[in-house]
Design a protein around this motif. Structure first.
Motif, PDB file in Angstrom:
ATOM      1  N   VAL A 193      -1.405  -2.896  13.444  1.00  0.00           N
ATOM      2  CA  VAL A 193      -1.226  -1.526  12.938  1.00  0.00           C
ATOM      3  C   VAL A 193      -1.143  -1.515  11.423  1.00  0.00           C
ATOM      4  O   VAL A 193      -1.850  -0.751  10.747  1.00  0.00           O
ATOM      5  CB  VAL A 193       0.052  -0.896  13.535  1.00  0.00           C
ATOM      6  N   THR A 194      -0.289  -2.355  10.876  1.00  0.00           N
ATOM      7  CA  THR A 194      -0.048  -2.306   9.431  1.00  0.00           C
ATOM      8  C   THR A 194      -1.195  -2.897   8.609  1.00  0.00           C
ATOM      9  O   THR A 194      -1.368  -2.519   7.447  1.00  0.00           O
ATOM     10  CB  THR A 194       1.270  -3.020   9.077  1.00  0.00           C
ATOM     11  N   MET A 195      -1.980  -3.795   9.206  1.00  0.00           N
ATOM     12  CA  MET A 195      -3.186  -4.244   8.503  1.00  0.00           C
ATOM     13  C   MET A 195      -4.182  -3.095   8.384  1.00  0.00           C
ATOM     14  O   MET A 195      -4.871  -2.957   7.376  1.00  0.00           O
ATOM     15  CB  MET A 195      -3.810  -5.423   9.232  1.00  0.00           C
ATOM     16  N   GLY A 196      -4.238  -2.254   9.422  1.00  0.00           N
ATOM     17  CA  GLY A 196      -5.114  -1.087   9.377  1.00  0.00           C
ATOM     18  C   GLY A 196      -4.613  -0.037   8.412  1.00  0.00           C
ATOM     19  O   GLY A 196      -5.372   0.473   7.576  1.00  0.00           O
ATOM     20  N   THR A 197      -3.332   0.300   8.522  1.00  0.00           N
ATOM     21  CA  THR A 197      -2.788   1.329   7.630  1.00  0.00           C
ATOM     22  C   THR A 197      -2.741   0.846   6.182  1.00  0.00           C
ATOM     23  O   THR A 197      -2.794   1.665   5.253  1.00  0.00           O
ATOM     24  CB  THR A 197      -1.378   1.750   8.079  1.00  0.00           C
ATOM     25  N   ALA A 251       0.839  -1.200   0.000  1.00  0.00           N
ATOM     26  CA  ALA A 251       0.000   0.000   0.000  1.00  0.00           C
ATOM     27  C   ALA A 251       0.876   1.253   0.000  1.00  0.00           C
ATOM     28  O   ALA A 251       0.583   2.236  -0.696  1.00  0.00           O
ATOM     29  CB  ALA A 251      -0.926  -0.013   1.213  1.00  0.00           C
ATOM     30  N   THR A 252       1.970   1.214   0.761  1.00  0.00           N
ATOM     31  CA  THR A 252       2.934   2.319   0.752  1.00  0.00           C
ATOM     32  C   THR A 252       3.548   2.472  -0.630  1.00  0.00           C
ATOM     33  O   THR A 252       3.689   3.585  -1.145  1.00  0.00           O
ATOM     34  CB  THR A 252       4.050   2.063   1.788  1.00  0.00           C
ATOM     35  N   LEU A 253       3.913   1.355  -1.222  1.00  0.00           N
ATOM     36  CA  LEU A 253       4.439   1.341  -2.585  1.00  0.00           C
ATOM     37  C   LEU A 253       3.473   2.020  -3.547  1.00  0.00           C
ATOM     38  O   LEU A 253       3.880   2.825  -4.394  1.00  0.00           O
ATOM     39  CB  LEU A 253       4.707  -0.096  -3.019  1.00  0.00           C
ATOM     40  N   GLN A 296      -5.102  -0.692   4.672  1.00  0.00           N
ATOM     41  CA  GLN A 296      -6.400  -0.296   4.119  1.00  0.00           C
ATOM     42  C   GLN A 296      -6.475   1.215   3.926  1.00  0.00           C
ATOM     43  O   GLN A 296      -6.984   1.706   2.912  1.00  0.00           O
ATOM     44  CB  GLN A 296      -7.520  -0.762   5.068  1.00  0.00           C
ATOM     45  N   VAL A 297      -5.952   1.956   4.900  1.00  0.00           N
ATOM     46  CA  VAL A 297      -5.980   3.419   4.814  1.00  0.00           C
ATOM     47  C   VAL A 297      -5.144   3.914   3.638  1.00  0.00           C
ATOM     48  O   VAL A 297      -5.605   4.732   2.817  1.00  0.00           O
ATOM     49  CB  VAL A 297      -5.460   4.053   6.126  1.00  0.00           C
ATOM     50  N   PHE A 298      -3.912   3.430   3.537  1.00  0.00           N
ATOM     51  CA  PHE A 298      -3.024   3.862   2.461  1.00  0.00           C
ATOM     52  C   PHE A 298      -3.584   3.470   1.092  1.00  0.00           C
ATOM     53  O   PHE A 298      -3.527   4.250   0.139  1.00  0.00           O
ATOM     54  CB  PHE A 298      -1.629   3.243   2.630  1.00  0.00           C
ATOM     55  N   ARG A 299      -4.135   2.259   1.013  1.00  0.00           N
ATOM     56  CA  ARG A 299      -4.706   1.800  -0.250  1.00  0.00           C
ATOM     57  C   ARG A 299      -5.891   2.672  -0.647  1.00  0.00           C
ATOM     58  O   ARG A 299      -6.058   3.042  -1.818  1.00  0.00           O
ATOM     59  CB  ARG A 299      -5.150   0.344  -0.126  1.00  0.00           C
TER      60      ARG A 299
END
Length: 329
Positions: free
Chosen positions: A134-138, A83-85, A140-143
């Motif tokens: 945390v990263t499962m949540g972010t 998602a960051t990518l 979704q947010v980043f995506r």
């Protein structure tokens, strides 16, 4: 009696050496066996061109895996890397569309990686939330942000100079993306082995409470580790959009476990504190080579899904066996 003690000491030294390097040696042997098998199955496998193709394919996963290695050594799993990518690729593509120089877009992508890593690291370090949550949540947010940025549309990239990152060659033969992947691995390897910060990563991942009592600022170490993971994801984003020639909001959807598979297969413990970047390198190469071999054999994608899933299960099983969890039952 003295000879027996010396022999015992030699055996102990050999055992210690094998324990420290056994995973890497085993992976190298496995990789050689895989290459031999595909050499017999496909006449196109054992060629310089094909191995360069494997390296090119592995470059994206490899750069991300370098960052995930740091996170996992700290005992955390970064599920938000793809998602960051994707956000990084969107940032680059939109800036290039507006005529901004390629160098500036690269810096912007790095800033995106730092920002996403800061969010992950802050939530983990300050609020003590497990990294995987945390990263499962972010993720979704980043995506979601990536989709909202362009209303889910693909953004094309027409800057020829930017295309060198993913499609250019060094000395006319070596793909630049392979050089970039190697550089990232070398930097992470140096940090982990030769810096005080690297030693703190292993210490915190091995036993956070003891590390804290010994004076290590464990929150800061975890925070910076997640920032490194975010920057690596953004760097992989540069390769991705350069190779594809576009930024696609759905990039990497459903492939999050591929990076984790490579890292776990490479011998990095799920519980943290144990592992080597060299193991991650070989883990990435094993998965990329298997994918390449299956493509050469024209296997249906359904079979590829089964094999990739089996490799992930095998990687976790190996981690469980190495941790001695089965013996404690």
């Amino acid at each position: 009696m003295k000879m027996k003690e010396e022999k015992k000491g030699q055996e102990g030294s050999f055992g210690k050496f094998f324990q420290q390097s056994g995973t890497t040696i085993s992976l190298v042997i496995v990789y050689i066996i895989i290459c031999i098998i595909f050499t017999f199955l496909s006449e196109y496998f054992l060629t310089v061109k094909n191995f360069l193709n494997i390296g090119t394919y592995a470059s994206i996963t490899g750069v991300m895996a370098a960052g995930v290695t740091v996170a996992m050594l700290l005992g955390h799993i970064d599920m938000s890397q793809y998602a960051t990518l994707t956000i990084a690729t969107m940032t680059v593509a939109l800036m290039l569309q507006k005529g901004m120089p390629a160098g500036l877009t690269i810096l912007a992508a790095a800033a995106v990686g730092v920002l996403c890593g800061t969010i992950n690291g802050g939530l983990i370090a300050v609020f003590k939330i497990p990294g995987i949550i945390v990263t499962m949540g972010t993720m979704q947010v980043f995506r979601g942000i990536a989709y909202l940025t362009t209303n889910g549309n693909t953004v094309m990239i027409h800057d020829s100079s930017f295309g060198f990152i993913g499609k250019g060659y060094v000395f006319g033969t070596i793909p630049f993306c392979i050089v970039l992947m190697a550089a990232v691995f070398l930097i992470i390897a140096y940090i982990l082995k030769y810096t005080n910060f690297g030693r703190k990563i292993f210490a915190v991942g091995g036993n956070e409470q003891v590390s804290y009592l010994s004076g290590i600022r464990t929150g800061t170490v975890k925070f910076l580790g997640m920032v490194i993971s975010g920057v690596c994801a953004a760097a992989a984003g540069l390769i991705t959009c350069s190779q594809v020639g576009a930024a696609i909001p759905s990039t990497g959807t459903g492939s999050e476990m591929e990076v984790l598979s490579a890292v776990i297969l490479g011998g990095v413990s799920l519980s943290g504190g144990k592992g080597k970047i060299s193991g991650t390198v070989i883990g990435v190469l094993i998965l990329a080579t298997i994918q390449n071999g299956m493509t050469l054999l024209s296997l249906q994608s359904f079979y590829q899904m089964i094999i990739n899933g089996s490799v992930l299960i095998l990687a976790v099983l190996l981690d469980v066996i190495k941790s001695g969890a089965l013996k404690r039952e």
